[in-house]
Design an enzyme around this catalytic site. Structure first.
Site, PDB file in Angstrom:
ATOM      1  N   GLU A  97       0.814  -1.024   0.142  1.00  8.50           N
ATOM      2  CA  GLU A  97       0.015  -0.077  -0.078  1.00  8.50           C
ATOM      3  C   GLU A  97       0.829   1.269   0.007  1.00  8.50           C
ATOM      4  OE1 GLU A  97      -2.542   3.203   0.099  1.00  8.50           O
ATOM      5  OE2 GLU A  97      -3.041   1.253  -0.524  1.00  8.50           O
ATOM      6  N   SER A 118      -7.845   0.022   4.660  1.00  5.59           N
ATOM      7  CA  SER A 118      -9.214  -0.356   4.976  1.00  5.59           C
ATOM      8  C   SER A 118     -10.072   0.665   5.445  1.00  5.59           C
ATOM      9  CB  SER A 118      -9.398  -1.443   5.906  1.00  5.59           C
ATOM     10  OG  SER A 118      -8.666  -2.523   5.511  1.00  5.59           O
ATOM     11  N   CYS A 150     -15.510   6.992   0.449  1.00  6.49           N
ATOM     12  CA  CYS A 150     -16.524   7.436   0.373  1.00  6.49           C
ATOM     13  C   CYS A 150     -17.055   8.616   1.370  1.00  6.49           C
ATOM     14  CB  CYS A 150     -17.667   6.536   0.149  1.00  6.49           C
ATOM     15  SG  CYS A 150     -17.601   5.402  -1.332  1.00  6.49           S
ATOM     16  N   ARG A 167      -2.808 -10.337  11.898  1.00 10.45           N
ATOM     17  CA  ARG A 167      -3.549 -11.440  11.363  1.00 10.45           C
ATOM     18  C   ARG A 167      -2.544 -12.067  10.439  1.00 10.45           C
ATOM     19  NH1 ARG A 167      -8.848 -10.445   8.621  1.00 10.45           N
ATOM     20  NH2 ARG A 167      -9.314 -12.508   9.297  1.00 10.45           N
ATOM     21  N   VAL A 226       4.216  -0.034  -5.807  1.00 13.64           N
ATOM     22  CA  VAL A 226       4.664  -1.010  -7.028  1.00 13.64           C
ATOM     23  C   VAL A 226       4.857  -0.368  -8.051  1.00 13.64           C
ATOM     24  CG1 VAL A 226       4.043  -3.168  -8.599  1.00 13.64           C
ATOM     25  CG2 VAL A 226       3.569  -2.887  -6.077  1.00 13.64           C
ATOM     26  N   ASP A 265     -12.044  -0.549  -8.101  1.00 14.90           N
ATOM     27  CA  ASP A 265     -12.181   0.644  -9.192  1.00 14.90           C
ATOM     28  C   ASP A 265     -11.148   0.395 -10.351  1.00 14.90           C
ATOM     29  OD1 ASP A 265     -13.795   1.574  -7.386  1.00 14.90           O
ATOM     30  OD2 ASP A 265     -12.472   3.350  -6.756  1.00 14.90           O
ATOM     31  N   ASN A 305     -15.933  -3.922  -2.588  1.00 14.30           N
ATOM     32  CA  ASN A 305     -16.030  -4.964  -1.374  1.00 14.30           C
ATOM     33  C   ASN A 305     -16.525  -6.077  -1.659  1.00 14.30           C
ATOM     34  OD1 ASN A 305     -15.447  -3.817   1.706  1.00 14.30           O
ATOM     35  ND2 ASN A 305     -16.078  -2.130   0.289  1.00 14.30           N
ATOM     36  N   TYR A 343     -46.245  -0.097   3.108  1.00 18.39           N
ATOM     37  CA  TYR A 343     -47.129   1.090   3.083  1.00 18.39           C
ATOM     38  C   TYR A 343     -47.752   1.431   4.481  1.00 18.39           C
ATOM     39  CZ  TYR A 343     -51.350   3.933   3.249  1.00 18.39           C
ATOM     40  OH  TYR A 343     -52.102   5.036   3.734  1.00 18.39           O
ATOM     41  N   ARG A 378     -46.661   2.682 -13.407  1.00 20.39           N
ATOM     42  CA  ARG A 378     -48.061   2.612 -13.989  1.00 20.39           C
ATOM     43  C   ARG A 378     -47.942   3.476 -15.219  1.00 20.39           C
ATOM     44  NH1 ARG A 378     -52.461   3.873  -9.699  1.00 20.39           N
ATOM     45  NH2 ARG A 378     -53.895   3.528 -11.328  1.00 20.39           N
TER      46      ARG A 378
END
Length: 454
Positions: free
Chosen positions: A31, A37, A41, A68, A78, A283, A305, A426, A442
């Site tokens: 990264e 993470s 948005c 992890r 990169v 993206d 995601n 409704y 309609r």
């Protein structure tokens, strides 16, 4: 190996780690920024102050990923892909070291880059994009240093209108320069006009057909105005919301297949076409439009995601596919909600579809219920068959999320006549007896029948 730490990359790494332990699968991730993470948005709402802290946008920190057993290398970019040799060249942006790292399986999740025209003054202090958390912090710092309270937003798409709201909330006098005929080019012009009128009513000056030609600067080099062919607009800060394009520069150089919009092409499993051990998502890819039957580029966190989850399952020994999208998106500027799904009129024409349209005005609640607000719904249906092709909604009071009804109908291939029988919830506080989307259906049925007898 995972290349990219935003929407598509980290779901892929996390899902693969759930399926395979460290002894079974080594995961190396690159990264180039400081953060992983996080919700890009949410940046406009952090800038506006609706979201209090930057870290509120971070779902998982680099330290949590490393805990992890993911070999995460932040501030590492990169710079080259050797497809045949199954390796990438990486640059440590802090230390300056360059090195090669091999891979058995590569996940490309490089995202999109903001469109930044090569115009005079575009790199001047006070001119900002809003793609990353670092960008958001730089903008906030710039607002504190701004010599006045005039903001110019270049572009009137999703990011443009959201940043216009953020600047207005921050107490700036806001001008939006839009090169199109109306704001929100993802809508048809007649619906975009509703957005324009609402923005004017909020105190945001929107100038259409205004292509920026240069950024003007003062003696200190900082931005002072934004120029078009016809005028110049004073600015103490400039925010770019022109749009994004797939970040596939290195993928192109490596000979990986790209689509007409510059995004990577994949199969249903999100494996890059023609490359057994390379996947791509988010993206930087093109996806199948289920309505138009063509690939398109849509930069949204929802898709990224999902892509990451599917890629992670496939890399980790499971199985998943991504069938495509119908092009659903929502946004807002202050209390005005904006939504679309499916095709616009020009999209339908571009793929050779004949269509009819129906536009209605209704309210989000029963008209007699306190707080009922107007909304406009536009619907496109295929000529003669009546197949739903697209829906656009502009309004207030819960207008935007009604587009989900249409998104499900599009995915299911429903006709507008079949939609009129949908059993929707409704009660007067939530909807009229006939929901606005069904009122539009309609009217579209009538238009289809009339076209069939013409």
């Amino acid at each position: 190996m995972v290349w990219g730490g935003a929407g598509g990359g980290w779901p892929a790494a996390s899902q693969a780690r759930r399926l395979k332990g460290p002894d079974e699968l080594e995961i190396v991730a690159f990264e180039r920024g400081h953060f992983t993470s996080y919700s890009a948005c949410g940046i406009p709402y952090w800038v506006s102050g609706d979201v209090e802290k930057r870290d509120d946008l971070v779902a998982r920190t680099p330290e949590e990923h490393r805990a992890r057993s993911i070999d995460l290398r932040t501030r590492t970019e990169v710079t080259e892909i050797d497809v045949a040799g199954q390796r990438v060249r990486a640059l440590d942006r802090d230390g300056g070291e360059t090195y090669w790292t091999g891979f058995d399986k590569l996940v490309i999740a490089t995202g999109a880059r903001p469109v930044r025209p090569e115009l005079p003054g575009m790199d001047a202090p006070g001119v900002h994009g809003v793609q990353t958390l670092d960008d958001g912090q730089a903008l906030l710092d710039s607002l504190d240093r701004a010599p006045g309270r005039r903001a110019v937003v270049v572009g009137a798409g999703y990011i443009g209108v959201e940043m216009a709201e953020a600047m207005l909330t921050r107490g700036f006098e806001v001008t939006v320069l839009n090169r199109g005929a109306q704001p929100m080019a993802t809508l048809d012009p007649d619906m975009g006009r509703l957005v324009h009128d609402a923005m004017d009513g909020l105190g945001i000056t929107t100038v259409n057909d205004a292509a920026v030609t240069r950024i003007l600067t003062g003696a200190d080099g900082r931005v002072t105005a934004v120029a078009t062919d016809d005028a110049s607009y004073p600015a103490d800060v400039v925010v770019l919301g022109i749009g994004v394009e797939p970040e596939t520069t290195l993928a192109r150089a490596a000979g990986l297949p790209l689509g007409p919009h510059g995004g990577l092409l994949t199969d249903l499993s999100l494996r890059v076409v023609g490359h057994e051990d390379i996947w791509a998502g988010g993206d930087c890819v093109e996806v199948l439009d289920l309505v138009a039957g063509r690939t398109r580029h849509i930069a949204l966190g929802t898709h990224a995601n999902k892509h990451g989850q599917i890629i992670g399952a496939n890399v980790g020994g499971g199985y998943g596919t991504f069938p495509g999208v119908v092009g659903t998106a929502v946004s807002k500027v202050c209390d005005l909600e904006i939504a679309r799904t499916g095709l616009r009129e020009k999209d339908a024409r571009a793929v050779g579809l004949r269509y009819v349209t129906a536009t209605i005005e209704s309210t989000g609640r029963a008209g007699y219920y306190p707080g009922a607000q107007p909304m406009t719904v536009k619907m496109l249906a295929e000529y003669r068959t009546g197949r739903l092709l697209g829906v656009q909604i502009v309004g207030r009071d819960g207008a935007a999320k009604r587009v989900d009804i249409a998104a499900v109908a599009l995915t299911a291939g429903m006709t507008v006549e079949a939609m009129t029988a949908l059993d929707l919830g409704y009660a007067p506080p939530f909807s009229p007896v006939w929901d606005p989307v069904l009122v539009a259906a309609r009217k579209a049925v009538t238009a289809v029948r009339k076209a069939g007898t013409a």
